[in-house]
Design a protein around this motif. Structure first.
Motif, PDB file in Angstrom:
ATOM      1  N   ASP A 168     -76.099 -66.189  29.370  1.00  0.00           N
ATOM      2  CA  ASP A 168     -77.061 -67.473  28.568  1.00  0.00           C
ATOM      3  C   ASP A 168     -78.597 -67.157  28.884  1.00  0.00           C
ATOM      4  OD1 ASP A 168     -77.770 -68.814  31.021  1.00  0.00           O
ATOM      5  OD2 ASP A 168     -75.903 -69.745  31.099  1.00  0.00           O
ATOM      6  N   GLU A 169     -79.228 -67.947  28.381  1.00  0.00           N
ATOM      7  CA  GLU A 169     -80.669 -67.908  28.274  1.00  0.00           C
ATOM      8  C   GLU A 169     -81.318 -68.307  29.636  1.00  0.00           C
ATOM      9  OE1 GLU A 169     -81.216 -70.885  25.257  1.00  0.00           O
ATOM     10  OE2 GLU A 169     -80.958 -69.585  23.662  1.00  0.00           O
ATOM     11  N   THR A 170     -80.533 -69.117  30.424  1.00  0.00           N
ATOM     12  CA  THR A 170     -80.884 -69.452  31.853  1.00  0.00           C
ATOM     13  C   THR A 170     -81.105 -68.106  32.582  1.00  0.00           C
ATOM     14  OG1 THR A 170     -80.791 -71.694  31.543  1.00  0.00           O
ATOM     15  CG2 THR A 170     -80.867 -71.010  33.709  1.00  0.00           C
ATOM     16  N   VAL A 171     -79.706 -67.409  32.667  1.00  0.00           N
ATOM     17  CA  VAL A 171     -79.545 -66.369  33.291  1.00  0.00           C
ATOM     18  C   VAL A 171     -80.427 -65.326  32.903  1.00  0.00           C
ATOM     19  CG1 VAL A 171     -77.895 -64.435  33.876  1.00  0.00           C
ATOM     20  CG2 VAL A 171     -77.141 -66.892  33.796  1.00  0.00           C
ATOM     21  N   PRO A 230     -77.458 -72.059  27.337  1.00  0.00           N
ATOM     22  CA  PRO A 230     -76.863 -72.462  28.609  1.00  0.00           C
ATOM     23  C   PRO A 230     -75.979 -73.673  28.457  1.00  0.00           C
ATOM     24  CG  PRO A 230     -79.001 -73.269  28.892  1.00  0.00           C
ATOM     25  CD  PRO A 230     -78.941 -72.462  27.518  1.00  0.00           C
ATOM     26  N   GLY A 231     -74.822 -73.876  29.107  1.00  0.00           N
ATOM     27  CA  GLY A 231     -73.835 -74.780  29.205  1.00  0.00           C
ATOM     28  C   GLY A 231     -72.340 -74.303  28.745  1.00  0.00           C
ATOM     29  N   ARG A 248     -64.445 -71.943  20.898  1.00  0.00           N
ATOM     30  CA  ARG A 248     -64.342 -71.204  19.827  1.00  0.00           C
ATOM     31  C   ARG A 248     -65.231 -70.843  18.866  1.00  0.00           C
ATOM     32  NH1 ARG A 248     -58.036 -73.341  18.821  1.00  0.00           N
ATOM     33  NH2 ARG A 248     -57.320 -72.705  20.937  1.00  0.00           N
ATOM     34  N   GLU A 249     -66.328 -71.802  18.538  1.00  0.00           N
ATOM     35  CA  GLU A 249     -67.309 -71.618  17.621  1.00  0.00           C
ATOM     36  C   GLU A 249     -68.057 -70.499  18.114  1.00  0.00           C
ATOM     37  OE1 GLU A 249     -66.297 -74.658  18.606  1.00  0.00           O
ATOM     38  OE2 GLU A 249     -65.269 -75.308  16.683  1.00  0.00           O
ATOM     39  N   ARG A 250     -68.454 -70.527  19.352  1.00  0.00           N
ATOM     40  CA  ARG A 250     -69.450 -69.468  19.863  1.00  0.00           C
ATOM     41  C   ARG A 250     -68.671 -68.127  19.883  1.00  0.00           C
ATOM     42  NH1 ARG A 250     -74.264 -69.165  19.387  1.00  0.00           N
ATOM     43  NH2 ARG A 250     -74.581 -71.221  20.378  1.00  0.00           N
ATOM     44  N   TRP A 251     -67.553 -68.258  20.422  1.00  0.00           N
ATOM     45  CA  TRP A 251     -66.592 -66.733  20.249  1.00  0.00           C
ATOM     46  C   TRP A 251     -66.754 -66.252  18.901  1.00  0.00           C
ATOM     47  CZ3 TRP A 251     -65.070 -63.031  23.123  1.00  0.00           C
ATOM     48  CH2 TRP A 251     -63.970 -62.483  22.821  1.00  0.00           C
TER      49      TRP A 251
END
Length: 76
Positions: free
Chosen positions: A36-39, A63-64, A70-73
């Motif tokens: 994620d962008e924060t990491v 992040p979050g 499922r959409e992100r996957w």
């Protein structure tokens, strides 16, 4: 630390051996790191250096917890 299904290592300087750990754990022709962008903002530079020998591709996601979907996957 043993967790069912995989091993977790905690200690100083472990990032320096990250490429070797990934090679042993998941030998592959292609390596993709999803973070994620924060990491990435905090650890991305060091992680990119450590994993450079793998020629890894990097994908940044927002992040979050809602991003673990499922959409992100499907997007990945």
């Amino acid at each position: 630390v043993r967790v069912p299904g995989y091993e977790v290592a905690v200690g100083a300087g472990l990032l320096d051996s990250a490429a070797d750990v990934v090679r042993r754990a998941a030998p592959a022709h292609r390596t993709v790191v999803v973070a994620d962008e924060t990491v990435l903002a905090h650890h991305g530079e060091a992680a990119r250096r450590a994993l450079a020998p793998l020629g890894a591709e990097w994908l940044a996601i927002p992040p979050g917890e809602r991003e673990k979907s499922r959409e992100r996957w499907a997007w990945l």
